[in-house]
Design a protein around this motif. Structure first.
Motif, PDB file in Angstrom:
ATOM      1  N   GLY A 339       0.726  -1.323   0.160  1.00 29.76           N
ATOM      2  CA  GLY A 339       0.141  -0.118   0.043  1.00 29.76           C
ATOM      3  C   GLY A 339       0.794   1.328   0.033  1.00 29.76           C
ATOM      4  N   LYS A 340       2.076   1.117   0.170  1.00 25.62           N
ATOM      5  CA  LYS A 340       2.978   2.267   0.147  1.00 25.62           C
ATOM      6  C   LYS A 340       3.103   2.874  -1.314  1.00 25.62           C
ATOM      7  CE  LYS A 340       4.205   2.552   4.793  1.00 25.62           C
ATOM      8  NZ  LYS A 340       3.893   3.637   5.610  1.00 25.62           N
ATOM      9  N   THR A 341       3.087   4.143  -1.551  1.00 29.95           N
ATOM     10  CA  THR A 341       3.073   4.515  -2.931  1.00 29.95           C
ATOM     11  C   THR A 341       4.409   5.611  -3.234  1.00 29.95           C
ATOM     12  OG1 THR A 341       2.002   6.623  -2.183  1.00 29.95           O
ATOM     13  CG2 THR A 341       0.728   4.590  -2.877  1.00 29.95           C
ATOM     14  N   ALA A 342       4.498   5.858  -4.422  1.00 29.21           N
ATOM     15  CA  ALA A 342       5.537   6.523  -4.717  1.00 29.21           C
ATOM     16  C   ALA A 342       5.510   8.159  -4.127  1.00 29.21           C
ATOM     17  CB  ALA A 342       5.711   6.866  -6.302  1.00 29.21           C
ATOM     18  N   ASP A 344       4.113   8.305  -1.201  1.00 28.67           N
ATOM     19  CA  ASP A 344       4.583   8.279   0.290  1.00 28.67           C
ATOM     20  C   ASP A 344       6.068   8.290   0.039  1.00 28.67           C
ATOM     21  OD1 ASP A 344       2.065   7.811   1.252  1.00 28.67           O
ATOM     22  OD2 ASP A 344       2.294   5.665   0.628  1.00 28.67           O
TER      23      ASP A 344
END
Length: 609
Positions: A339-342, A344
């Motif tokens: 679920g971590k994104t760019a 983030d």
């Protein structure tokens, strides 16, 4: 007879003198490895026959060459670092693979003559600071099997602290090379990022990981670091050393203050920290209270921010196919990256730079930072009951170091009443590694706690590190200018730097000069005398302070060249021969301190008479 802890300096001296050979040492390693009760420290032990063959081959090839500073030195490697022909598991059997080549650093150590003994246990995928997250078992403190060894370089610390090898490689992302050192009374060197190539290492957070060294002394650990380091074009994060100094006088060291002093109720570890502060002050440093809050808040990014995604990036395919083969706690942490994104990642980077600005303001107040390595320790039982919270507590003073691109070295700091050790860590900017090691060595020697489980062991003189003296002029003092003597202020007031205590060569005689206030000795050069040498201290002064100091020396004293017991020559106090007429010779006492102690012992008797 071999020492309990197989420190490099003692082994090297034994090889040179012929007291023993690498074959003798390997036999001892085999015996100790079999006898040590904590079998969880090793994942792969090289066969006894392989170790004997390696030692015999070294001896057959002749004495150590100049390019073999680790000739005959047994070592271990954390099992997330490749050794050719030995399975790498990262403490996860399903992940295991057989590397064809040594990791870059392992190859350099072998080329320097070191003998690989085996691969050590770790918190799985180097995720943890406690040492209990492994299917191969939980290595225990060498002092009390109820307590954790620290992690993730758990097995590496145990095999050094128990005397099975001379040094071991670990890795450090959040403190994994420093926490185990503290819990096993060892030194842990966490180099500047990129100094030791990560080629051949299973990454945890690739952009932050550092290969580390655990050893009995700062001198041993620093030697291994220097042998292992080197630019590696195959590692995109590799950096060449751009050595930076630390102040050789007037050192300012940051310390915890106020509410940031958190020891989770462990008042004994807090007392060990305060005692270390006092020792560093006694060595000439100035303690500076700093605001630790930005360092602590920055540390939260390592697991609470996007950097946890790097742990998934390192083993993403494996996690996708074999998540059920992982330690449950490790799996929970690594899958927290889902679920971590760019977006983030960029936000995390922005936050890090904001913390860097805030911590830079604190660095402006200090040259180095002195912190507890860990605020407390825990039993294995307690850690397994609450693995996330207690592990987080352990990292309170370690997690920020790699994020902020610092160098660090952990050293012993004494023991609690129950015999469990505590430690402190000196932290500096990147590339002060050599100067930081010299400072750590002085602090370690200020009150020796031994090495590993041998708490009575004297730190070998041969492993001592010289304080950098760029731009300073050294001078040998023999009498009233010694530390604690009446004229020592003439060296400390202009911020002179104490370098070391040592002895002259045997070609000197010492006299107590009559009618001097305060009492002063006369050192006379006597070629061919053949004595045992005399106690001296080496200090260093700036050129201006040196000139003023020498200008104020009264006759019959002066300066000349003094030869030390190691053959080196330094400027020092000498006396005109005419002045010793009628003076008492005190050469047999070995130095001025012994003479002053004799005078003090005689004073009560004279007064009573």
């Amino acid at each position: 007879m071999l020492p309990t802890i197989l420190d490099i300096a003692t082994l090297a001296d034994g090889y040179r003198s012929g007291r023993f050979t690498p074959i003798d040492v390997i036999e001892a390693v085999i015996e100790r490895r079999a006898a040590w009760p904590d079998k969880a420290a090793w994942i792969t032990e090289l066969a006894d026959s392989e170790l004997r063959k390696a030692a015999a081959a070294l001896v057959a090839a002749g004495a150590a060459r100049a390019d073999q500073p680790l000739w005959g030195i047994p070592f271990a490697v954390k099992d997330n670092i490749d050794c050719a022909g030995v399975e790498t598991t990262a403490a996860c059997p399903a992940f295991g693979y057989q590397p064809e080549a040594d990791a870059f650093v392992v190859a350099r150590l072998k080329a320097a003559g070191a003998i690989l003994v085996g691969k050590t246990n770790l918190d799985q995928f180097a995720t943890g600071l406690n040492g209990t997250r492994s299917p191969y078992g939980a290595p225990r403190s060498v002092f009390d099997a109820r307590y954790i060894s620290g992690g993730s370089s758990s097995g590496s610390a145990v095999v050094v602290g128990s005397g099975q090898v001379s040094f071991a490689l670990g890795t450090d992302t959040a403190g994994s090379g420093r926490i185990p050192a503290a819990f096993n009374n060892l030194v842990g060197v966490k180099p500047s990022r990129g100094l030791l190539s990560s080629t051949g290492m299973v990454p945890a957070c690739r952009s932050l990981d550092c290969i580390t060294v655990l050893a009995g002394t700062a001198g041993d650990a620093d030697l291994v670091r220097r042998v292992a380091e080197g630019y590696d074009a195959a590692d995109v994060y590799s950096r060449s050393m751009k050595a930076k100094p630390l102040p050789t006088r007037g050192l300012r060291f940051g310390v915890l203050a106020g509410a940031e002093r958190e020891f989770y109720g462990d008042t004994e570890v807090e007392a060990l920290y305060d005692a270390a502060i006092a020792r560093l002050e006694a060595l000439g440093g100035t303690a500076v209270p700093i605001d630790y809050a930005p360092f602590r808040e920055c540390a939260l990014l390592l697991y609470g921010g996007p950097w946890v995604a790097e742990r998934l990036a390192a083993i993403e395919d494996f996690v996708g196919e074999h998540a059920d083969a992982m330690d449950p706690t490790v799996r929970t942490i690594v899958q927290g990256a889902n679920g971590k994104t760019a977006v983030d990642a960029f936000r995390g980077d922005y936050a890090l730079e904001a913390y860097r600005q805030r911590t830079d303001a604190e660095w402006a107040k200090m040259d180095v930072l002195l912190l507890p390595t860990a605020p407390t320790t825990y039993t294995v039982e307690a850690m397994q009951a609450d693995p996330i919270t207690l592990n987080s507590n352990l990292g309170r003073y370690t997690n920020f170091v790699n994020l902020l691109d610092c160098s660090a070295i952990a050293i012993p700091a004494g023991f609690r009443a129950d015999g469990i050790p505590g430690g402190v860590t000196l932290i500096g900017p990147a590339f002060v590694d050599s100067a930081l090691a010299a400072l750590a060595d002085r602090l370690h020697r200020a009150e020796s706690w031994g090495m590993g489980r041998d708490t009575d062991a004297a730190l070998p003189a041969a492993s001592a590190l010289a304080v950098p003296t760029e731009g300073l002029i050294p001078i040998a003092v023999v009498g009233a200018h010694l530390s604690g003597m009446p004229l020592n202020g003439q060296l400390t007031t202009p911020r002179g730097t104490f370098i070391k205590s040592c002895r002259t060569s045997g070609d000197y005689r010492l006299y107590a000069l009559p009618n001097t206030t305060p009492p002063k000795p006369g050192l006379i050069h006597a070629p061919g005398f053949g004595g045992k040498g005399l106690e001296v201290e080496i200090w260093a002064l700036t050129p201006a302070a040196f000139g003023e100091f020498v200008n104020n020396i009264p006759a019959p004293l002066g300066v000349g060249k003094v030869t030390l017991d190691d053959g080196s020559v330094v400027t020092g106090f000498l006396c005109e021969p005419y002045a010793i007429e009628g003076a008492r010779e005190i050469t047999d006492l070995g130095g001025w301190r012994a003479y002053i102690a004799e005078l003090k012992a005689q004073a009560p008797a004279l007064q009573a008479g």
